[in-house]
Design a protein around this motif. Sequence first.
Motif, mmCIF file in Angstrom:
data_model
loop_
_atom_site.group_PDB
_atom_site.id
_atom_site.type_symbol
_atom_site.label_atom_id
_atom_site.label_comp_id
_atom_site.label_asym_id
_atom_site.label_seq_id
_atom_site.Cartn_x
_atom_site.Cartn_y
_atom_site.Cartn_z
ATOM 1 N N LEU A 76 0.685 -1.318 -0.104
ATOM 2 C CA LEU A 76 -0.184 -0.088 -0.033
ATOM 3 C C LEU A 76 0.927 1.355 0.005
ATOM 4 O O LEU A 76 0.514 2.267 -0.662
ATOM 5 C CB LEU A 76 -1.079 0.186 1.382
ATOM 6 N N ALA A 77 1.986 1.228 0.654
ATOM 7 C CA ALA A 77 3.063 2.308 0.740
ATOM 8 C C ALA A 77 3.901 2.457 -0.609
ATOM 9 O O ALA A 77 4.474 3.504 -0.575
ATOM 10 C CB ALA A 77 3.489 2.411 2.147
ATOM 11 N N GLY A 78 3.890 1.525 -1.098
ATOM 12 C CA GLY A 78 4.796 1.444 -2.436
ATOM 13 C C GLY A 78 6.337 1.441 -2.057
ATOM 14 O O GLY A 78 7.194 1.616 -2.509
ATOM 15 N N GLY A 79 6.594 0.775 -0.409
ATOM 16 C CA GLY A 79 8.200 0.658 -0.021
ATOM 17 C C GLY A 79 8.676 -0.584 -0.438
ATOM 18 O O GLY A 79 8.155 -1.161 -1.255
ATOM 19 N N ASN A 80 9.680 -0.743 0.027
ATOM 20 C CA ASN A 80 10.644 -1.815 -0.338
ATOM 21 C C ASN A 80 10.373 -3.022 0.629
ATOM 22 O O ASN A 80 10.442 -2.917 1.843
ATOM 23 C CB ASN A 80 12.308 -1.339 -0.482
ATOM 24 N N GLU A 81 10.007 -4.188 -0.059
ATOM 25 C CA GLU A 81 9.745 -5.441 0.831
ATOM 26 C C GLU A 81 10.847 -6.233 1.653
ATOM 27 O O GLU A 81 10.766 -6.410 2.602
ATOM 28 C CB GLU A 81 9.089 -6.525 -0.063
ATOM 29 N N THR A 82 12.261 -5.785 1.244
ATOM 30 C CA THR A 82 13.225 -6.190 1.986
ATOM 31 C C THR A 82 13.395 -5.812 3.396
ATOM 32 O O THR A 82 13.814 -6.353 4.422
ATOM 33 C CB THR A 82 14.590 -6.097 1.206
ATOM 34 N N GLU A 83 12.789 -4.467 3.760
ATOM 35 C CA GLU A 83 12.979 -3.667 4.884
ATOM 36 C C GLU A 83 11.887 -4.291 5.602
ATOM 37 O O GLU A 83 12.169 -4.630 6.822
ATOM 38 C CB GLU A 83 12.898 -2.199 4.704
ATOM 39 N N ALA A 84 10.721 -4.680 5.272
ATOM 40 C CA ALA A 84 9.705 -5.350 5.943
ATOM 41 C C ALA A 84 10.086 -6.871 6.681
ATOM 42 O O ALA A 84 9.668 -7.165 7.474
ATOM 43 C CB ALA A 84 8.414 -5.344 5.474
ATOM 44 N N LEU A 85 11.113 -7.608 5.820
ATOM 45 C CA LEU A 85 11.397 -8.821 5.932
ATOM 46 C C LEU A 85 12.400 -8.848 7.124
ATOM 47 O O LEU A 85 12.579 -10.021 7.570
ATOM 48 C CB LEU A 85 11.578 -9.635 4.973
ATOM 49 N N SER A 86 13.212 -7.747 7.426
ATOM 50 C CA SER A 86 14.283 -7.813 8.211
ATOM 51 C C SER A 86 13.979 -8.114 9.476
ATOM 52 O O SER A 86 14.714 -8.924 10.360
ATOM 53 C CB SER A 86 15.286 -6.636 8.164
ATOM 54 N N PHE A 87 12.777 -7.620 10.000
ATOM 55 C CA PHE A 87 12.301 -8.017 11.581
ATOM 56 C C PHE A 87 11.900 -9.318 11.674
ATOM 57 O O PHE A 87 12.383 -10.082 12.543
ATOM 58 C CB PHE A 87 11.413 -7.003 12.101
ATOM 59 N N PRO A 88 11.024 -9.765 10.812
ATOM 60 C CA PRO A 88 10.507 -11.368 11.041
ATOM 61 C C PRO A 88 11.742 -12.216 11.017
ATOM 62 O O PRO A 88 11.647 -13.388 11.657
ATOM 63 C CB PRO A 88 9.613 -11.394 9.728
ATOM 64 N N ASP A 89 12.609 -11.978 9.935
ATOM 65 C CA ASP A 89 13.984 -12.759 9.778
ATOM 66 C C ASP A 89 14.464 -12.826 11.417
ATOM 67 O O ASP A 89 15.030 -13.897 11.623
ATOM 68 C CB ASP A 89 14.773 -12.535 8.780
ATOM 69 N N ALA A 90 14.801 -11.770 12.052
ATOM 70 C CA ALA A 90 15.542 -11.508 13.103
ATOM 71 C C ALA A 90 14.677 -12.377 14.209
ATOM 72 O O ALA A 90 15.365 -13.025 15.064
ATOM 73 C CB ALA A 90 15.532 -10.285 13.649
ATOM 74 N N PHE A 91 13.372 -12.130 14.288
ATOM 75 C CA PHE A 91 12.465 -12.709 15.281
ATOM 76 C C PHE A 91 12.582 -14.306 14.970
ATOM 77 O O PHE A 91 12.616 -15.110 15.976
ATOM 78 C CB PHE A 91 10.884 -12.283 15.088
ATOM 79 N N ARG A 92 12.635 -14.825 13.679
ATOM 80 C CA ARG A 92 12.536 -16.140 13.367
ATOM 81 C C ARG A 92 13.925 -16.636 14.106
ATOM 82 O O ARG A 92 14.046 -17.663 14.598
ATOM 83 C CB ARG A 92 12.408 -16.295 11.929
ATOM 84 N N GLN A 93 15.064 -16.039 13.787
ATOM 85 C CA GLN A 93 16.335 -16.505 14.277
ATOM 86 C C GLN A 93 16.325 -16.526 15.986
ATOM 87 O O GLN A 93 16.763 -17.480 16.600
ATOM 88 C CB GLN A 93 17.353 -15.670 13.975
ATOM 89 N N ALA A 94 15.523 -15.621 16.524
ATOM 90 C CA ALA A 94 15.577 -15.413 18.122
ATOM 91 C C ALA A 94 14.733 -16.803 18.659
ATOM 92 O O ALA A 94 15.163 -17.504 19.492
ATOM 93 C CB ALA A 94 14.676 -14.468 18.283
#
Length: 111
Positions: free
Chosen positions: A31-49
Amino acid sequence: MAIENTGSSMATQIQADLAQIQNQARLHDALAGGNETEALSFPDAFRQAVQSVNEQDRLAGERMAAVDSGESDDLVGAMLSSQEAGLSFSMLMQVRNKVVGAVDELLKLQL
């Protein structure tokens, strides 16, 4: 054994919540037209945790099983591993609850 089942169901719930947050982040980015890689960085970090906490729990279980079967006499080390895994899980749950609360608040915002 009941504790392991409870931890497993909690891990499943955390993974489901993580997937929901990830989908919401993708929707927000679309919706915001942003970059998807930025949104995936936190979930990846949380998955690692989550994986790290799961590994700590597995190792603590192995150490406790070794003490129970008589293979090891390091009861103090096994108890410390168990307590460390329990504290890590509690901390992860607190972070998860804060993230879910923050996402709920963001969803309530009117654009």
